[in-house]
Design an enzyme around this catalytic site. Structure first.
Site, mmCIF file in Angstrom:
data_model
loop_
_atom_site.group_PDB
_atom_site.id
_atom_site.type_symbol
_atom_site.label_atom_id
_atom_site.label_comp_id
_atom_site.label_asym_id
_atom_site.label_seq_id
_atom_site.Cartn_x
_atom_site.Cartn_y
_atom_site.Cartn_z
ATOM 1 N N GLU A 257 2.215 39.120 -33.840
ATOM 2 C CA GLU A 257 2.289 39.894 -32.730
ATOM 3 C C GLU A 257 2.709 39.340 -31.511
ATOM 4 O O GLU A 257 2.452 38.493 -30.813
ATOM 5 C CB GLU A 257 0.927 40.523 -32.110
ATOM 6 C CG GLU A 257 0.054 40.984 -33.005
ATOM 7 C CD GLU A 257 0.291 42.403 -33.974
ATOM 8 O OE1 GLU A 257 1.191 42.981 -33.108
ATOM 9 O OE2 GLU A 257 -0.074 42.888 -34.964
ATOM 10 N N CYS A 291 2.323 42.982 -23.296
ATOM 11 C CA CYS A 291 3.250 43.012 -23.937
ATOM 12 C C CYS A 291 4.159 44.276 -24.197
ATOM 13 O O CYS A 291 5.295 44.333 -24.156
ATOM 14 C CB CYS A 291 2.976 42.447 -25.541
ATOM 15 S SG CYS A 291 1.633 43.507 -26.207
HETATM 16 P P1 NAD Z 1 2.286 31.569 -26.178
HETATM 17 O O1 NAD Z 1 3.070 31.545 -27.352
HETATM 18 O O2 NAD Z 1 2.778 30.525 -24.993
HETATM 19 O O3 NAD Z 1 0.758 30.909 -26.348
HETATM 20 C C1 NAD Z 1 0.086 31.846 -27.432
HETATM 21 C C2 NAD Z 1 -0.984 30.889 -28.114
HETATM 22 O O4 NAD Z 1 -0.199 29.980 -29.041
HETATM 23 C C3 NAD Z 1 -1.882 30.078 -27.144
HETATM 24 O O5 NAD Z 1 -3.120 29.829 -27.459
HETATM 25 C C4 NAD Z 1 -1.160 28.589 -27.080
HETATM 26 O O6 NAD Z 1 -1.850 27.628 -26.954
HETATM 27 C C5 NAD Z 1 -0.854 28.786 -28.629
HETATM 28 N N1 NAD Z 1 0.251 27.581 -28.893
HETATM 29 C C6 NAD Z 1 1.437 27.115 -28.301
HETATM 30 N N2 NAD Z 1 2.130 26.436 -28.774
HETATM 31 C C7 NAD Z 1 1.549 26.499 -30.155
HETATM 32 C C8 NAD Z 1 2.074 25.500 -31.258
HETATM 33 N N3 NAD Z 1 3.223 24.671 -31.451
HETATM 34 N N4 NAD Z 1 1.244 25.634 -32.307
HETATM 35 C C9 NAD Z 1 0.049 26.565 -32.411
HETATM 36 N N5 NAD Z 1 -0.143 27.235 -31.414
HETATM 37 C C10 NAD Z 1 0.502 27.054 -30.331
HETATM 38 O O7 NAD Z 1 1.942 32.841 -25.433
HETATM 39 P P2 NAD Z 1 1.330 33.298 -24.069
HETATM 40 O O8 NAD Z 1 2.216 32.700 -22.730
HETATM 41 O O9 NAD Z 1 0.022 32.846 -23.788
HETATM 42 O O10 NAD Z 1 1.512 34.956 -24.024
HETATM 43 C C11 NAD Z 1 2.483 35.779 -23.641
HETATM 44 C C12 NAD Z 1 3.467 36.104 -24.790
HETATM 45 O O11 NAD Z 1 2.651 36.782 -25.604
HETATM 46 C C13 NAD Z 1 4.427 36.991 -24.414
HETATM 47 O O12 NAD Z 1 5.421 36.910 -24.918
HETATM 48 C C14 NAD Z 1 3.710 38.298 -24.937
HETATM 49 O O13 NAD Z 1 4.769 39.468 -25.116
HETATM 50 C C15 NAD Z 1 3.036 38.161 -26.001
HETATM 51 N N6 NAD Z 1 2.320 39.028 -26.412
HETATM 52 C C16 NAD Z 1 2.281 39.549 -27.579
HETATM 53 C C17 NAD Z 1 1.408 40.872 -27.651
HETATM 54 C C18 NAD Z 1 1.689 41.680 -28.950
HETATM 55 O O14 NAD Z 1 0.742 42.480 -29.578
HETATM 56 N N7 NAD Z 1 3.041 41.757 -29.648
HETATM 57 C C19 NAD Z 1 0.376 40.882 -27.199
HETATM 58 C C20 NAD Z 1 0.084 40.131 -25.932
HETATM 59 C C21 NAD Z 1 0.932 39.084 -25.759
#
Ligand code: NAD
Length: 482
Positions: A257, A291
């Site tokens: 997602e 999102c």
């Molecule tokens: P992010 O991708 O920075 O982080 C999400 C998670 O991934 C966190 O727990 C982070 O610690 C982890 N992470 C980061 N690097 C990693 C790696 N190398 N390996 C494994 N895990 C890792 O996202 P964010 O800033 O927390 O959230 C915002 C983003 O989420 C936006 O792009 C938004 O659109 C998206 N989002 C999408 C939906 C959907 O349903 N499509 C819903 C909510 C948020």
């Protein structure tokens, strides 16, 4: 423990949850209040060994088999009751660590209870289907059905912007379907997930079926991707990180997602009394950190000025500031850097000829609700995910061109259209390449029962308890030739 941990960095840090025990690590990270930027808690990062231990323990539990579906359903329902009872505590924690207004935090709690109840309803129904052999010439005498089995260990990696409900869309679905779960919440919002895990344990979830490993993505997240006993990664977050996880997953299954630039179209025959409050809410809820937030608003030319004006009037009624103040409607962004980046994008857009009708002022990590018109198609506010309280408006004369423009981003999560012309709406539904098309709603009108997920760079796989449980199970076909 959680009561004590919260509000004080001086007390022993909160850690990870492994086999029912909260454990400390070798280093800690600080959780900030998102409005005041003051520390509210120290959390112990899981060590490499603890990550391995969490996966090994949940793997053993999954191999041994989960409690019966009715019992899993009972636990999920009970967790919903406990979360409802602890509503104020959840709200306080989310207001602090996520920066949500009280209303946004309360909405998150209410939806979490719904998600748990929907998951409880579905848990006993994830059984399989009958195969209609009768339809196949030459095979009509055969009989067949499918059975569904849990995949094993589901690893949930979650973002900061929905620290309770998005987490539950993964954890409740995974456990409802009989899996064990390792959760890695965002390091921006670890406390809500600790409260949630405690509620699940208190509700009777067997401790070996749930682990929470706290920490940053580039350490704890990366280690989780190295664990071969994880059968399934369910991820919500940025497209950038989604790609990393998908690469590591190899042939293991995933649910992605990811990022989004959500569009909503307003046609000349739209009912604006209905549309304007919905668009404003969908743009500014959680300070735009959703999102499906409306970022691109396409308005049919005759209405363009009126829509912009009415949205600006509405935005003027949404005070931005301290999320603890009950009058506040727009809280802070997750970091001051995110707010500074937004400020920069707004400035750039204006230099490129956009008009800022209202808002866009920054105070610390708070940005007042911004409405932009005459936005250039090359501007970052138009072309990159903003995740901030802003909407960029462009008028359209040609409906087909507006659809093509909405489709032109790499993303495809959700879109909305306001019109009274059913032909136009259904034509848009056929041609808008998004996971969800909402008619007379904005892109952001999610209900937790919906199959929810994107296409293109917004990812794949569906959330919603019914759908997620099917994703998180293996289907086995059984045939019988009498
Ligand atoms: P992010 O991708 O920075 O982080 C999400 C998670 O991934 C966190 O727990 C982070 O610690 C982890 N992470 C980061 N690097 C990693 C790696 N190398 N390996 C494994 N895990 C890792 O996202 P964010 O800033 O927390 O959230 C915002 C983003 O989420 C936006 O792009 C938004 O659109 C998206 N989002 C999408 C939906 C959907 O349903 N499509 C819903 C909510 C948020």
């Amino acid at each position: 423990l959680l009561e004590k941990t919260f509000h004080s960095g001086a007390k022993p840090p909160l850690g990870s949850l492994i086999e029912g025990r909260w454990v400390q690590g070798e280093s800690t990270f600080t959780v900030l209040d998102k409005y005041s930027a003051t520390p509210i808690a120290e959390v112990a990062s899981a060590t490499r060994a603890q990550v391995a231990q969490a996966v090994a323990a949940t793997h053993r539990a999954a191999q041994a088999g989960a409690p019966a579906p009715a019992e899993r359903a009972r636990v999920l329902r009970r967790a919903g009751e406990l979360i409802a009872e602890r509503r104020d505590h959840f709200v306080d924690v989310m207001v602090a660590e996520a920066g949500f207004t009280v209303a946004d935090a309360a909405g998150e709690v209410d939806r979490a209870v719904i998600t748990l109840n929907l998951s409880a309803e579905e848990a006993p129904r994830v059984v399989g289907d009958v195969v209609p052999f009768a339809a196949s010439p030459g095979a009509h005498q055969r009989m067949g059905f499918t059975l569904r089995f849990p995949v094993g260990v589901v690893c949930a990696i979650t973002p900061f912007n929905s620290p309770l409900n998005t987490v539950l869309h993964k954890v409740a679905a995974a456990y409802g379907a009989g899996n064990a779960v390792v959760l890695k919440p965002s390091a921006y919002t670890p406390l809500t997930s600790a409260l949630l895990a405690q509620a699940l344990l208190d509700a009777g979830m067997p401790p070996e079926f749930l682990a929470v490993v706290q920490g940053e993505g580039d350490s704890v997240g990366t280690w989780l991707l190295q664990e071969q006993d994880v059968a399934f990664y369910t991820f919500t977050g940025s497209t950038r990180v989604g790609r990393i996880i998908q690469q590591a997953a190899g042939l293991r299954r995933t649910q992605m997602e990811l990022g989004s630039i959500a569009s909503t179209l307003v046609c000349a025959d739209a009912n604006l009394d209905r549309a304007i409050p919905k668009i404003a809410n969908a743009t500014f809820r959680k300070a735009g950190q959703v999102c499906t937030s409306v970022q691109r608003l396409y308005v049919e030319a005759p209405l363009a000025d009126e829509v912009a004006q009415r949205l600006a009037e509405y935005a003027a009624t949404l005070p931005a500031g301290d999320p603890r103040d009950p009058a506040t409607r727009i809280g802070p962004l997750v970091t001051r850097e995110a707010a500074m980046r937004t400020e920069q994008w707004l400035r750039e857009a204006q230099e490129q000829g956009a008009q800022l009708l209202c808002g866009g002022q920054r105070d610390g990590s708070v940005i007042s609700p911004a409405i932009l018109t005459r936005v250039p198609e090359t501007g970052r506010v138009w072309c990159q995910e903003a995740f901030a309280p802003l909407v960029a408006i462009r008028p359209f004369d040609d409906f087909d061109a507006a659809i093509a423009s909405a489709n032109s981003t790499p993303y495809g999560l959700s879109a909305g259209i306001f019109s009274q012309d059913i032909d136009r709406c259904l034509s848009a539904a056929r041609r808008l390449r998004f996971g969800t098309i909402q008619i007379n709603e904005t892109s952001s009108a999610r209900s937790d029962v919906m199959p929810f997920g994107g296409v293109k760079d917004s990812g794949f796989g569906k959330e919603g308890p019914w759908h997620a449980m099917r994703e998180m199970t293996e289907e086995r076909l059984v045939t019988f030739n009498p």
